[in-house]
Design a protein around this motif. Structure first.
Motif, short mmCIF file in Angstrom:
data_model
loop_
_atom_site.label_atom_id
_atom_site.label_comp_id
_atom_site.label_asym_id
_atom_site.label_seq_id
_atom_site.Cartn_x
_atom_site.Cartn_y
_atom_site.Cartn_z
N UNK A 138 5.14 24.09 23.14
CA UNK A 138 4.98 25.04 22.49
C UNK A 138 5.29 24.73 20.83
N UNK A 139 6.09 23.56 20.65
CA UNK A 139 6.51 23.33 19.32
C UNK A 139 5.19 22.59 18.69
N UNK A 140 4.47 21.61 19.44
CA UNK A 140 3.34 21.09 19.13
C UNK A 140 2.27 22.36 18.63
N UNK A 141 2.02 23.30 19.37
CA UNK A 141 1.11 24.52 18.91
C UNK A 141 1.53 25.00 17.86
N UNK A 142 2.99 25.27 17.65
CA UNK A 142 3.43 25.91 16.19
C UNK A 142 3.03 24.92 15.01
N UNK A 190 11.58 27.89 11.67
CA UNK A 190 12.94 28.70 11.68
C UNK A 190 12.39 30.17 11.89
N UNK A 191 11.29 30.66 11.56
CA UNK A 191 11.06 32.03 11.84
C UNK A 191 9.95 32.46 13.11
N UNK A 192 9.56 31.24 13.83
CA UNK A 192 8.86 31.26 14.82
C UNK A 192 9.48 31.74 16.32
N UNK A 193 8.59 31.84 17.04
CA UNK A 193 9.17 32.43 18.56
C UNK A 193 9.85 31.15 19.07
N UNK A 196 14.33 25.49 19.76
CA UNK A 196 14.74 24.44 18.92
C UNK A 196 16.31 24.46 18.64
N UNK A 197 16.77 25.79 18.42
CA UNK A 197 18.28 25.65 18.22
C UNK A 197 18.84 25.27 19.46
#
Length: 334
Positions: A30-34, A153-156, A161-162
């Motif tokens: 998911x992070x790669x896609x973002x 920081x603003x994404x789903x 990540x947090x």
């Protein structure tokens, strides 16, 4: 979250079953896609064009310098010796001659040296080249990194990540910085432990990984290391005329996350650099001819996606960033 409790399958156990069942790799996906979406949005707003590139080259870039320890990966392509792309920087420079103000891609990069916690044999490069000089491309990198941080920081995926990183303070901090601190190589040598400045011979001096970490700590988590000795960087970096190169490395997390530089404008300047670095110009004939036919002032950078994600997730080992690892000497299951 403590590193030991993170849901990362051990590399020795990495197979189809453990990867499919891993929450870590679901998050990485998911992070790669973002990141890919944020990259496209960032460059679209600046009229920097995406370009399509092959994965093979005749002229390698990264290993070409007295101070380089990067190794090219040679393959046989239909009976013709060639190389897997270590970078497509030269080709990006070519694309700017197609009347583009800037060009970028995200694609695999191949290197031959042994992998470790901060180096991969195959990784993803987010690279761009623009018309302009060193200062222009440094500002572009800062804008790109802060834009990525704001997006994350603003994404789903922010909650994920947090959870993994134990907080978003480092992301929010970088997102709010209009400029990153800078230190020249000469200044940095006086700030790190003397043992972290190494002479590799022929007057090539470099700062070790430990030295990079000392600089990162000293400057609050991120710093530009600029104006390296010209004989310690690849031949294609333009020179300042004082023995230093017009280049900069962005130090963050595991160390160098992005490297950028201004290129030689003319054929004559490039030929002098090839001679000075002891590089045979034969394989760079087309590159030299391009500089002769269409001289142009350009600058570019390459950001290692996995190194950036390791910083984002506050993770200690870049080898855990790949769902489908390609490590030297390690058989792959797919």
């Amino acid at each position: 979250m403590d590193i030991a409790t993170r849901p990362v399958p051990a590399r020795t156990e990495r197979d189809l079953e453990t990867t499919l069942g891993s929450s870590w790799f679901r998050a990485i996906t998911r992070i790669n896609a973002e990141l890919v979406g944020a990259t496209a949005d960032f460059y679209r707003a600046r009229e920097v064009s995406p370009v399509l590139m092959p994965v093979t080259v005749n002229s390698v870039s990264s290993p070409m310098g007295l101070g380089s320890d990067s190794l090219p990966v040679r393959v046989d392509l239909f009976g013709t010796p060639t190389y897997l792309a270590d970078s497509m920087q030269f080709q990006l420079e070519f694309m700017l001659r197609m009347d583009l103000p800037g060009a970028y891609y995200i694609m695999p990069t191949f290197r031959g040296e042994d992998p470790d916690s901060s180096h991969l044999n195959q990784f993803f490069h987010s690279e761009a080249e623009i018309a302009g000089g060193l200062d222009d491309v440094m500002r572009l990198v800062e804008g790109y990194v802060t834009a990525l941080c704001r997006r994350f920081a603003e994404s789903p995926v922010a909650a994920e990540i947090e959870r993994i990183a134990g907080g978003l303070d480092h992301v929010l901090d970088l997102a709010s910085r209009p400029r990153f601190p800078e230190v020249t190589f000469a200044e940095a040598c006086t700030l790190v432990d003397p043992a972290c400045v190494v002479d590799r011979g022929s007057g090539v001096r470099v700062i070790t990984r430990e030295g990079e970490q000392q600089l990162i700590d000293r400057f609050g988590g991120v710093v530009w290391l600029t104006r390296m000795p010209e004989n310690s960087v690849p031949f294609y970096q333009a020179t300042a005329g004082d023995g230093t190169a017009l280049c900069a490395d962005l130090l963050l997390g595991l160390g160098e996350v992005a490297g950028c530089g201004e290129r030689h404008t003319t054929r004559a300047a490039t030929e002098r650099a090839l001679t000075g670095h002891g590089v045979d110009p034969a394989e760079y004939d087309w590159y030299l001819k391009m500089k002769e036919l269409a001289p142009m002032r350009t600058a570019g950078f390459g950001l290692g996606v996995e190194r950036f994600l390791a910083w984002l997730l506050r993770h200690h080992d870049i080898r855990d960033m790949h769902l489908m690892p390609r490590l030297k000497g390690v058989p792959t299951w797919m």
